[in-house]
Scaffold this active site. Structure first.
Site, PDB file in Angstrom:
ATOM      1  N   ASP A   1       0.865  -1.179   0.000  1.00  0.00           N
ATOM      2  CA  ASP A   1       0.000   0.000   0.000  1.00  0.00           C
ATOM      3  C   ASP A   1       0.906   1.234   0.000  1.00  0.00           C
ATOM      4  OD1 ASP A   1      -1.687  -2.145   0.538  1.00  0.00           O
ATOM      5  OD2 ASP A   1      -2.969  -0.993   1.900  1.00  0.00           O
TER       6      ASP A   1
ATOM      7  N   LYS B   1     -10.185   0.138  -2.106  1.00  0.00           N
ATOM      8  CA  LYS B   1     -10.022  -0.198  -0.687  1.00  0.00           C
ATOM      9  C   LYS B   1     -10.418   0.987   0.174  1.00  0.00           C
ATOM     10  CE  LYS B   1      -6.679  -1.557   2.864  1.00  0.00           C
ATOM     11  NZ  LYS B   1      -5.314  -2.062   3.166  1.00  0.00           N
TER      12      LYS B   1
ATOM     13  N   LYS C   1      -6.977   3.459  -2.923  1.00  0.00           N
ATOM     14  CA  LYS C   1      -7.289   3.366  -1.488  1.00  0.00           C
ATOM     15  C   LYS C   1      -7.506   4.760  -0.921  1.00  0.00           C
ATOM     16  CE  LYS C   1      -5.108   1.832   2.858  1.00  0.00           C
ATOM     17  NZ  LYS C   1      -3.955   1.104   3.442  1.00  0.00           N
TER      18      LYS C   1
END
Length: 234
Positions: A98, A193, A164
């Site tokens: 991430d 996400k 995300k």
């Protein structure tokens, strides 16, 4: 998109990246978090880069993946440092990364620079392990709606698999409105996400309805226990 009305426990558990990212969390907390992820059969744990090796050892042979964060939480490291951190994470056993965008440079309008940086990190990491999954963290608390849309386009162009919302360390986290916007701003094969401030089952189910396919939370056990209780009462 996940059908929330018919979702099973197993399907819901595999939506969760169990977060073990607080700066004060110890190696004992990492061990406890990995045991929790195994017990609840989550999709992954998301640990600090220094804890990847430990998590990979604890989760070896299981279906729970090891994830980590790159240039977390502000995205301010130079590209060379982000690449080095990503490659070390892959070597240590992470399969999901991430990556925080360079928020300041992105807000300066340096879109090509931000995309090229992400491309470099992704390509160099996938050269080592082609199966590594990339989720690009925007930190929506600092972005306008137009910037969120632009960040989605940049992330997809760079070769990421996910976009995300947040790190969980800014003034706000995932919102329903932002999830809808992000889902509408990427192609169907790109996943979304939600992360930041996710504490309840109803919140998770609504995020899934809005288009999220993965959720980052440190309240994984509480939320999944809530789901089990509702199933028993139904």
């Amino acid at each position: 998109m996940i059908n929330v009305d018919t979702i099973t426990y197993s399907q819901l558990a595999k939506v969760f990246d169990h977060a073990i990212l607080k700066p004060e969390q110890t190696t004992q907390d990492v061990e406890a978090g990995c045991k929790l992820a195994l017990a609840y059969d989550t999709k992954s744990v998301c640990v600090k880069p220094c804890d990847v090796k430990q998590a990979a050892e604890l989760l070896k042979g299981s279906t729970v993946l090891v994830g980590t964060v790159i240039s977390f939480p502000h995205g301010n490291s130079p590209t060379s440092a982000k690449v080095a951190e990503a490659l070390q994470a892959v070597e240590d056993g992470a399969i999901e990364l991430d990556v925080v965008i360079n928020i300041g440079h992105f807000k300066s309008g340096k879109y090509d620079e931000v995309r090229e940086e992400l491309e470099t990190i992704i390509q160099k990491s996938k050269a080592v392990n082609k199966d590594v999954i990339f989720k690009i963290i925007f930190e929506n608390a600092y972005l306008t709606k137009e910037e969120i849309t632009q960040a989605c386009k940049i992330s997809e162009a760079a070769g990421a698999e996910f976009v995300k919302t947040s790190t969980g360390f800014a003034s706000s986290g995932a919102t329903y409105e932002d999830i809808e916007l992000m889902r509408a701003s990427v192609s169907d094969h790109i996943e979304v996400k939600a992360s930041g401030g996710i504490k309840s089952l109803d919140q998770v189910l609504t995020l899934l309805r809005k288009g999220a396919t993965r959720v980052g939370s440190s309240s994984t056990d509480k939320i999944l226990e809530e789901f089990k209780k509702r199933q028993e009462e139904a």
